[in-house]
Design an enzyme around this catalytic site. Structure first.
Site, mmCIF file in Angstrom:
data_model
loop_
_atom_site.group_PDB
_atom_site.id
_atom_site.type_symbol
_atom_site.label_atom_id
_atom_site.label_comp_id
_atom_site.label_asym_id
_atom_site.label_seq_id
_atom_site.Cartn_x
_atom_site.Cartn_y
_atom_site.Cartn_z
ATOM 1 N N ARG A 1 -20.578 -26.026 9.589
ATOM 2 C CA ARG A 1 -19.513 -26.724 8.875
ATOM 3 C C ARG A 1 -19.498 -28.171 9.345
ATOM 4 O O ARG A 1 -19.499 -28.434 10.548
ATOM 5 C CB ARG A 1 -18.149 -26.066 9.152
ATOM 6 C CG ARG A 1 -17.062 -26.551 8.215
ATOM 7 C CD ARG A 1 -15.675 -26.063 8.633
ATOM 8 N NE ARG A 1 -15.102 -26.915 9.663
ATOM 9 C CZ ARG A 1 -13.806 -26.936 9.987
ATOM 10 N NH1 ARG A 1 -12.957 -26.124 9.379
ATOM 11 N NH2 ARG A 1 -13.362 -27.740 10.935
ATOM 12 N N TYR B 1 -7.999 -34.459 11.203
ATOM 13 C CA TYR B 1 -7.915 -33.074 11.629
ATOM 14 C C TYR B 1 -9.273 -32.388 11.444
ATOM 15 O O TYR B 1 -9.905 -32.543 10.408
ATOM 16 C CB TYR B 1 -6.856 -32.347 10.798
ATOM 17 C CG TYR B 1 -6.631 -30.918 11.213
ATOM 18 C CD1 TYR B 1 -5.974 -30.620 12.406
ATOM 19 C CD2 TYR B 1 -7.085 -29.868 10.431
ATOM 20 C CE1 TYR B 1 -5.778 -29.322 12.800
ATOM 21 C CE2 TYR B 1 -6.889 -28.558 10.814
ATOM 22 C CZ TYR B 1 -6.238 -28.290 12.005
ATOM 23 O OH TYR B 1 -6.042 -26.989 12.380
ATOM 24 N N ASP C 1 -14.633 -28.324 4.876
ATOM 25 C CA ASP C 1 -13.244 -27.874 4.748
ATOM 26 C C ASP C 1 -12.374 -29.074 4.391
ATOM 27 O O ASP C 1 -12.320 -30.043 5.154
ATOM 28 C CB ASP C 1 -12.796 -27.265 6.088
ATOM 29 C CG ASP C 1 -11.464 -26.539 6.004
ATOM 30 O OD1 ASP C 1 -10.736 -26.716 5.009
ATOM 31 O OD2 ASP C 1 -11.160 -25.775 6.944
ATOM 32 N N HIS D 1 -9.082 -28.773 3.848
ATOM 33 C CA HIS D 1 -7.750 -28.521 4.408
ATOM 34 C C HIS D 1 -6.607 -28.745 3.418
ATOM 35 O O HIS D 1 -5.570 -29.319 3.780
ATOM 36 C CB HIS D 1 -7.532 -29.347 5.672
ATOM 37 C CG HIS D 1 -8.332 -28.854 6.841
ATOM 38 N ND1 HIS D 1 -8.155 -27.614 7.403
ATOM 39 C CD2 HIS D 1 -9.331 -29.426 7.543
ATOM 40 C CE1 HIS D 1 -8.997 -27.448 8.403
ATOM 41 N NE2 HIS D 1 -9.730 -28.522 8.510
ATOM 42 N N GLU E 1 -14.267 -25.630 1.116
ATOM 43 C CA GLU E 1 -13.140 -24.771 1.511
ATOM 44 C C GLU E 1 -11.801 -25.472 1.285
ATOM 45 O O GLU E 1 -11.679 -26.669 1.546
ATOM 46 C CB GLU E 1 -13.328 -24.454 2.995
ATOM 47 C CG GLU E 1 -12.180 -23.729 3.645
ATOM 48 C CD GLU E 1 -12.471 -23.472 5.126
ATOM 49 O OE1 GLU E 1 -13.641 -23.560 5.539
ATOM 50 O OE2 GLU E 1 -11.520 -23.197 5.864
ATOM 51 N N GLU F 1 -7.335 -18.869 3.936
ATOM 52 C CA GLU F 1 -6.965 -18.655 5.336
ATOM 53 C C GLU F 1 -5.453 -18.643 5.542
ATOM 54 O O GLU F 1 -4.981 -18.090 6.531
ATOM 55 C CB GLU F 1 -7.628 -19.702 6.247
ATOM 56 C CG GLU F 1 -7.145 -21.120 6.026
ATOM 57 C CD GLU F 1 -7.860 -22.131 6.916
ATOM 58 O OE1 GLU F 1 -9.104 -22.116 6.946
ATOM 59 O OE2 GLU F 1 -7.185 -22.924 7.576
ATOM 60 N N ARG G 1 -11.220 -16.035 2.193
ATOM 61 C CA ARG G 1 -11.231 -16.611 3.542
ATOM 62 C C ARG G 1 -10.201 -16.007 4.491
ATOM 63 O O ARG G 1 -9.904 -16.591 5.523
ATOM 64 C CB ARG G 1 -10.913 -18.109 3.420
ATOM 65 C CG ARG G 1 -12.006 -18.945 2.869
ATOM 66 C CD ARG G 1 -13.027 -19.275 3.933
ATOM 67 N NE ARG G 1 -12.465 -20.088 4.982
ATOM 68 C CZ ARG G 1 -12.710 -19.901 6.277
ATOM 69 N NH1 ARG G 1 -13.471 -18.925 6.688
ATOM 70 N NH2 ARG G 1 -12.188 -20.707 7.168
ATOM 71 N N GLU H 1 -16.992 -17.216 9.977
ATOM 72 C CA GLU H 1 -16.670 -18.424 10.757
ATOM 73 C C GLU H 1 -16.590 -18.059 12.232
ATOM 74 O O GLU H 1 -16.047 -17.017 12.593
ATOM 75 C CB GLU H 1 -15.326 -19.000 10.293
ATOM 76 C CG GLU H 1 -14.971 -20.307 10.975
ATOM 77 C CD GLU H 1 -13.645 -20.879 10.482
ATOM 78 O OE1 GLU H 1 -12.766 -20.095 10.070
ATOM 79 O OE2 GLU H 1 -13.498 -22.104 10.507
ATOM 80 N N TRP I 1 -2.277 -31.154 5.438
ATOM 81 C CA TRP I 1 -3.222 -31.565 6.463
ATOM 82 C C TRP I 1 -4.567 -30.946 6.219
ATOM 83 O O TRP I 1 -5.480 -31.114 6.984
ATOM 84 C CB TRP I 1 -2.729 -31.238 7.874
ATOM 85 C CG TRP I 1 -2.269 -29.846 8.058
ATOM 86 C CD1 TRP I 1 -0.974 -29.377 7.976
ATOM 87 C CD2 TRP I 1 -3.065 -28.695 8.326
ATOM 88 N NE1 TRP I 1 -0.940 -28.043 8.171
ATOM 89 C CE2 TRP I 1 -2.204 -27.588 8.404
ATOM 90 C CE3 TRP I 1 -4.432 -28.495 8.525
ATOM 91 C CZ2 TRP I 1 -2.655 -26.304 8.655
ATOM 92 C CZ3 TRP I 1 -4.887 -27.218 8.775
ATOM 93 C CH2 TRP I 1 -4.005 -26.134 8.832
HETATM 94 O O1 EZ4 Z 1 -6.931 -25.155 10.700
HETATM 95 O O2 EZ4 Z 1 -6.962 -22.010 12.356
HETATM 96 O O3 EZ4 Z 1 -11.346 -23.132 8.754
HETATM 97 N N1 EZ4 Z 1 -10.669 -23.214 9.692
HETATM 98 C C1 EZ4 Z 1 -9.516 -23.847 9.788
HETATM 99 C C2 EZ4 Z 1 -8.734 -23.621 11.045
HETATM 100 C C3 EZ4 Z 1 -7.245 -23.811 10.862
HETATM 101 C C4 EZ4 Z 1 -6.468 -23.270 12.030
HETATM 102 C C5 EZ4 Z 1 -4.992 -23.177 11.697
HETATM 103 O O4 EZ4 Z 1 -4.342 -22.322 12.558
HETATM 104 O O5 EZ4 Z 1 -9.135 -24.536 8.878
HETATM 105 O O6 EZ4 Z 1 -9.234 -24.336 12.101
HETATM 106 CO CO CO Z 2 -10.130 -23.928 7.064
#
Ligand code: EZ4
Ligand code: CO
Length: 421
Positions: A150, A162, A229, A231, A255, A281, A302, A358, A421
């Site tokens: 990733r 982040y 990702d 987010h 993602e 997730e 996920r 993952e 985020w």
């Molecule tokens: O931000 O687990 O794909 N993985 C992620 C993670 C999440 C955290 C949040 O608790 O996006 O790292």
């Molecule tokens: Co994620």
């Protein structure tokens, strides 16, 4: 009373580098099962829910009756779903599967149908504030044996992003001197923790990311599976733009491109780009996926076992997805404890529609508390051959790490508006 009646259950809160909540269930004849109940940043809500509302209901129930216990806790609560309830049910469910497999004297994957493969292809997180740091991080992970990566990157003009490794020693739980490739919930001794606030700029991100994938592909070649990702930060139109701009780089998946709670957003994204999509997730129920699966709006589900009602419920999700040709890519960050990750690995071996797993390595401190028998060979993870889930908790080591409140960061746009985020 069967000898498999539940004699006691206990919540264990420990913080070896980061916070974990674990449920330990013991039967009358002394078989012990473990379940992960860790809800990153909101850990104690689940601990209290278990202690006050679930454990009193467990005593005397037959630990063998896993499906019935799941339905009893889910329907009995009246209030459907929700991350706190579902993490609590997940912990009970995992612990009961652990017990059942120990009673059967088999590794759990044998009860889930046996092996469909010899190991679970795992992807690691590589990141860098700039291309040089990112390439170093990718090389480090390839040297560790990972065969899928990733890629997260800093964005020119933004101080921090982040998911991008920061340096150690900044209170994020990293061990001294280590790069920090997992996504922190910031800790703070004595309850003084506050979420870190980061500034976000979507246009700068959308301009920059394709150039990073261009550079990564030309350095590391066409074969390496690459993931990214977002987010949940993008609108459907922005996500479609990103997906299109990444199409030349042949991603394994993009993602969480849009906020997960709006399934219709992905219809728009799907209509405009062929980039494979993964989401889920933050979901806690198979019902959260109903539109996404039946309309084939995603390619990978996920969920984490800890946040989606345990092994019983995650197996239903995987089976539902399989009917539509959709594969799994279970969430495996470090806030899923080694107990939860073990449950993933057993499912990964057994499920026909496994896609990828993952994997963020747990810290040494975490692995001293949670003793696993995981193996990692040729980029593939294996839970090991111990009976049950195959994870033991060292209670003395656990006691040495007191709970430390921690929060995920907040993103704000330049005008101060709170953003995903
Ligand atoms: O931000 O687990 O794909 N993985 C992620 C993670 C999440 C955290 C949040 O608790 O996006 O790292
Ligand atoms: Co994620």
């Amino acid at each position: 009373m069967p000898t498999t009646a539940i004699a006691s259950a206990e919540v264990i809160v420990t913080s070896p580098g980061r916070n974990f909540v674990t449920l330990q269930i013991t039967t009358d004849d002394g078989v012990v099962g473990l379940g992960d109940a860790t809800l990153n940043g909101r850990e104690l809500a689940v601990a209290v829910y278990l202690a006050d509302h679930v454990i009193p209901l467990l005593k005397g129930r037959d630990a063998m009756d896993i499906e019935d216990t799941w339905q009893y806790l889910y329907r009995g609560a009246y209030w459907r779903r929700g991350p706190v309830t579902m993490a609590a049910i997940a912990a009970v469910d995992m612990a009961l599967w652990d017990i059942k497999a120990k009673v059967a004297e088999l590794p759990l994957y044998q009860l889930l149908g046996g092996r469909s493969r010899m190991g679970a292809l795992a992807y690691a997180h590589a990141s860098g504030r700039d291309t040089e740091e990112l390439f170093d991080s990718i090389r480090e992970h390839l040297d560790l044996g990972y065969r899928a990566i990733r890629v997260q990157t800093g964005v020119p003009g933004l101080d921090s992003v982040y998911g991008v490794a920061a340096s150690a020693g900044d209170g994020d739980g990293a061990e001294d001197g280590d790069r920090y490739d997992y996504e922190p919930a910031r800790r703070g001794a004595g309850g003084r923790a506050r979420p870190v606030e980061e500034t976000w700029d979507t246009r700068a991100y959308l301009r920059h990311v394709p150039s990073v994938f261009e550079a990564v592909r030309s350095e590391f070649g066409a074969e390496l599976p690459l993931l990214h990702d977002a987010h949940h930060r993008l609108t459907p139109r922005e996500a479609a733009q990103l997906g299109r701009s990444l199409e030349p780089y042949d991603l394994f998946w993009l993602e969480d491109c849009t906020p997960a709670e709006d399934p219709t957003a992905l219809r728009y994204v799907r209509d405009h780009t062929t980039v494979p999509l993964a989401i889920g997730e933050v979901f806690n129920s198979v019902h959260d996926y109903q539109t996404l699966i039946t309309e084939r709006l995603v390619d990978y589900v996920r969920s984490a076992v800890t946040h989606t009602g345990g092994i019983t419920h995650l197996k239903k999700l995987a089976d539902f997805a399989s009917i539509y040709g959709i594969k799994t890519g279970f969430h495996g960050p470090t806030d899923v404890s080694p107990v939860g990750q073990a449950a993933h690995l057993h499912l990964d071996l057994a499920l026909h529609n496994f896609g990828i797993q993952e994997h963020m390595r747990h810290s040494e401190a975490t692995l001293e508390v949670f003793r696993t028998s995981f193996r990692f060979e040729d980029g593939r993870l294996h839970p090991g051959e111990r009976i049950g889930l195959g994870v033991e908790i060292d209670r003395d080591a656990a006691r040495e790490h007191a709970y430390d409140p921690a929060y995920l960061p907040i993103n704000r746009l330049a005008d101060g508006t709170v953003h995903d985020w």
